[in-house]
Write an enzyme that holds these catalytic residues in place. Structure first.
Site, PDB file in Angstrom:
ATOM      1  N   LYS A 231       0.844  -1.205   0.000  1.00  0.00           N
ATOM      2  CA  LYS A 231       0.000   0.000   0.000  1.00  0.00           C
ATOM      3  C   LYS A 231       0.876   1.251   0.000  1.00  0.00           C
ATOM      4  O   LYS A 231       2.068   1.182   0.337  1.00  0.00           O
ATOM      5  CB  LYS A 231      -0.919  -0.019   1.220  1.00  0.00           C
TER       6      LYS A 231
ATOM      7  N   ARG B  51     -10.832  -0.067  15.054  1.00  0.00           N
ATOM      8  CA  ARG B  51     -10.785   0.679  13.787  1.00  0.00           C
ATOM      9  C   ARG B  51     -11.857   0.104  12.868  1.00  0.00           C
ATOM     10  O   ARG B  51     -12.991   0.537  12.912  1.00  0.00           O
ATOM     11  CB  ARG B  51      -9.365   0.586  13.207  1.00  0.00           C
TER      12      ARG B  51
ATOM     13  N   HIS C 143      -6.480  -7.267  13.278  1.00  0.00           N
ATOM     14  CA  HIS C 143      -5.257  -6.457  13.241  1.00  0.00           C
ATOM     15  C   HIS C 143      -4.851  -6.121  14.669  1.00  0.00           C
ATOM     16  O   HIS C 143      -5.680  -5.725  15.479  1.00  0.00           O
ATOM     17  CB  HIS C 143      -5.515  -5.179  12.435  1.00  0.00           C
TER      18      HIS C 143
ATOM     19  N   CYS D  67      13.045  25.297   1.823  1.00  0.00           N
ATOM     20  CA  CYS D  67      12.076  25.869   0.880  1.00  0.00           C
ATOM     21  C   CYS D  67      11.275  24.738   0.239  1.00  0.00           C
ATOM     22  O   CYS D  67      11.500  23.561   0.518  1.00  0.00           O
ATOM     23  CB  CYS D  67      12.795  26.652  -0.207  1.00  0.00           C
TER      24      CYS D  67
ATOM     25  N   ASP E 187      11.402  23.652  -2.792  1.00  0.00           N
ATOM     26  CA  ASP E 187      12.150  22.842  -3.748  1.00  0.00           C
ATOM     27  C   ASP E 187      13.658  22.835  -3.506  1.00  0.00           C
ATOM     28  O   ASP E 187      14.402  22.277  -4.309  1.00  0.00           O
ATOM     29  CB  ASP E 187      11.906  23.380  -5.174  1.00  0.00           C
TER      30      ASP E 187
HETATM   31  C1  LIG Z   1      -0.527  -1.748   6.830  1.00  0.00           C
HETATM   32  C2  LIG Z   1      -1.104  -2.995   7.380  1.00  0.00           C
HETATM   33  C3  LIG Z   1      -0.283  -4.094   7.647  1.00  0.00           C
HETATM   34  C4  LIG Z   1       1.224  -4.040   7.561  1.00  0.00           C
HETATM   35  O1  LIG Z   1       1.708  -3.484   8.771  1.00  0.00           O
HETATM   36  P1  LIG Z   1       3.284  -3.359   9.078  1.00  0.00           P
HETATM   37  O2  LIG Z   1       3.329  -2.869  10.459  1.00  0.00           O
HETATM   38  O3  LIG Z   1       3.822  -2.363   8.098  1.00  0.00           O
HETATM   39  O4  LIG Z   1       3.853  -4.706   8.865  1.00  0.00           O
HETATM   40  C5  LIG Z   1      -0.895  -5.272   8.051  1.00  0.00           C
HETATM   41  N1  LIG Z   1      -2.227  -5.362   8.200  1.00  0.00           N
HETATM   42  C6  LIG Z   1      -3.041  -4.306   7.971  1.00  0.00           C
HETATM   43  C7  LIG Z   1      -4.515  -4.456   8.174  1.00  0.00           C
HETATM   44  C8  LIG Z   1      -2.519  -3.094   7.573  1.00  0.00           C
HETATM   45  O5  LIG Z   1      -3.328  -2.057   7.363  1.00  0.00           O
END
Ligand SMILES: *Cc1c(COP(=O)(O)O)cnc(C)c1O
Length: 406
Positions: free
Chosen positions: A51, A149, A178, A328, A330
Site C-alpha cells: 500500500k 478501527r 489487526h 524551501c 524545492d
Molecule cells: C498496513 C497494514 C499491515 C502491515 O503493517 P506493518 O506494520 O507495516 O507490517 C498489516 N495489516 C493491515 C490491516 C494493515 O493495514
C-alpha cells in the site's frame, strides 16, 4: 551504480531502492513466521503489503521482487492501488485491507480483488456485481479484536458469516484481525487480541464455517509473536528493512533487517558567503564568518520536511553537515564548514545522502522520525512521487528506474 555515471537522466535527487534487501528481509521474516508453528508443513503464506506505493518504495517493483522471493499474496489499502497492480499484469491474489465503498464493488469484481468485509452494504454490492459479471467476489471478514478501527465485534462474526455465505457469488475466503500493540515489548494486550480471534475461529470450526485463511500478524507480530502467524502473515514495514516499533534500535529479536531505501541528492550550487550573510527565507540564519554554503535541489515538496529548517543534517563526504536556514519548497541549504578543505572544495554535482548511509555515518528513518516527532513509516511514505526511484537488483542498478514512477 551511480545513475548519472550510467548516463541516466535523473534529477539531482533520487531514492535508491535495493530490491535484494527487500527479498532478503522477506525471506528472513518468512523463516521467523514459520518458526511459530514448527509442526506445520509449508508454514504461513507471505503477503507483501505494498500500500501507499509500497511505503514510498514503488509498488510495482516491490511487488515483483516480493513475489519472486516467496510472497504469494499482495495487499493494498484502497481499490485503486489494487487496480494498478492488475493493470501492470500482476495475477497474484490481492487483498484490499482498508475501507471499500460499495460503489467500487464493480471495480473489485472486474479486477478480481479480494476485500476486507464487515458491512452488509458492501456484501450486498459485491454479491450483485459478482452475479452480474459471472465472477466470484472473494472476501476476508474482518473482526475487531481490540484495534477499534474496522471490523465486526467477535460476537457478530458467526451471524455475519452465515448471512454472507448465503449471498450468491460471495465467497468468504478469509477471516482476519489487526493487532494494536504487536510492536510493544509488553505482549499481554496482543495476546488478548489473539485469544479473542482464536475463540472466534474455534466457534466457526465447530460449525464447519472456518474460512480457508485466518490471519492476524503484521510485521511486528511476525517477528515477536510468530505463534500467531496462523495461515498467512501480512508483511509491511519490516519487509522494507525498517523497525516496526518506529524508534531507533528497536529490538528485532536477532533478526537482521536491511533498510532498502537510500535517498540521495547532488549539490546544485556551492559558494562561500561572507560573514553576516542571510540564508533562505526569513533570514533565520546569518553567517558569523566566511561560510561555505551548499544548495540542494530538494525541498518540502519532495518530502524533506520544512521542520528540518535550521536543525536537520545530511551526509557529505562521510560526515554530518547541518541544514541552515529554512527549507524551501524545492531547495535547502547546508553549511559545508565541517567538510570544507581548501584545494578540494565541495563541488556542484557532489553526492549527498539525506536518508541512509554514507561511509560510517547513517541517518536512519527511525532517527529521522524520532527527531520530527513521528515514525519511520511516515518518513518513507512522505518521500514524494516527484523524487525518482532507482532500483538495485543483483547488487547492481541495471535498469534505469530513474525518471521514476512519478
Ligand atoms: C498496513 C497494514 C499491515 C502491515 O503493517 P506493518 O506494520 O507495516 O507490517 C498489516 N495489516 C493491515 C490491516 C494493515 O493495514
Amino acid at each position: 551504480m551511480d545513475p548519472l555515471e550510467r548516463g541516466e537522466e535523473v534529477r539531482y535527487t533520487w531514492a535508491e531502492v535495493d530490491l535484494d534487501a527487500i527479498a532478503a528481509n522477506l525471506r528472513a521474516l518468512g523463516e521467523r513466521a514459520r518458526s511459530g508453528s514448527p509442526g506445520r508443513p509449508g508454514g504461513p503464506r507471505l503477503m507483501a503489503v505494498v500500500k501507499a506505493d509500497a511505503y514510498g518504495h514503488g509498488a510495482l517493483e516491490v511487488a515483483r521482487a516480493a513475489l519472486a522471493a516467496g510472497a504469494s499474496w499482495l495487499a493494498v489499502a484502497i481499490v485503486e492501488e489494487g487496480v494498478a497492480l492488475r493493470q501492470a499484469g500482476f495475477e497474484a491474489p490481492v487483498l484490499v485491507l482498508g475501507f471499500v465503498p460499495p460503489e467500487q464493488a464493480g471495480l473489485v469484481v472486474e479486477h478480481g480483488l479480494r476485500t476486507a468485509l464487515y458491512q452488509v452494504d458492501l456484501a450486498a454490492a459485491l454479491s450483485r456485481e459478482a452475479v452480474r459479471r459471472g465472477k466470484p467476489a472473494r472476501v476476508h471478514v474482518k473482526v475487531d479484536t481490540g484495534m477499534g478501527r474496522l471490523g465486526l465485534t467477535p460476537s457478530e462474526v458467526i451471524r455475519f458469516i452465515r448471512a454472507a455465505r448465503s449471498l450468491p457469488g460471495l465467497e468468504v475466503e478469509g477471516l482476519f484481525t489487526h493487532f494494536a500493540t504487536a510492536d510493544n515489548p509488553d505482549q499481554s494486550y496482543a495476546r488478548e487480541q489473539a485469544s479473542r480471534l482464536g475463540e472466534v475461529v474455534r466457534e466457526l470450526d465447530a460449525r464447519g464455517l472456518r474460512p480457508l485463511f485466518v490471519h492476524a500478524a503484521n510485521s511486528a507480530a511476525a517477528i515477536d509473536l510468530p505463534e500467531y502467524a496462523f495461515d498467512l502473515v501480512r508483511l509491511g514495514i519490516a519487509m522494507y528493512g525498517l523497525s516496526p516499533a518506529g524508534v531507533p534500535a528497536a529490538p528485532t529479536g536477532g533478526l537482521v533487517l536491511q533498510p532498502a531505501l537510500n535517498w540521495k541528492a547532488r549539490f546544485s550550487h556551492v559558494k562561500v558567503l561572507p560573514p553576516g550573510s542571510c540564508v533562505s527565507y526569513g533570514c533565520t540564519y546569518r553567517t558569523s564568518r566566511s561560510t561555505p554554503i551548499g544548495t540542494l535541489p530538494v525541498g518540502y515538496a519532495d518530502g524533506f520536511s520544512r521542520r528540518w529548517s535550521n536543525r536537520g543534517e545530511v551526509l557529505v563526504r562521510g560526515a554530518r553537515v547541518p541544514v541552515v536556514g529554512r527549507v524551501c519548497m524545492d531547495q535547502f541549504m547546508v553549511d559545508l564548514s565541517p567538510v570544507w578543505r581548501e584545494g578540494d572544495p565541495v563541488r556542484v554535482g557532489e553526492e549527498v545522502v539525506l536518508l541512509g548511509n554514507q561511509g560510517a555515518e547513517t541517518i536512519s528513518a527511525e532517527a529521522w522520525g524520532e527527531a520530527l516527532d513521528t515514525i519511520n513509516y511516515e518518513v518513507v511514505c512522505l518521500i514524494s512521487p516527484r523524487v525518482p526511484r532507482v532500483y538495485r537488483r543483483g547488487g547492481e542498478f541495471p535498469e534505469a528506474g530513474g525518471g521514476g514512477r512519478g
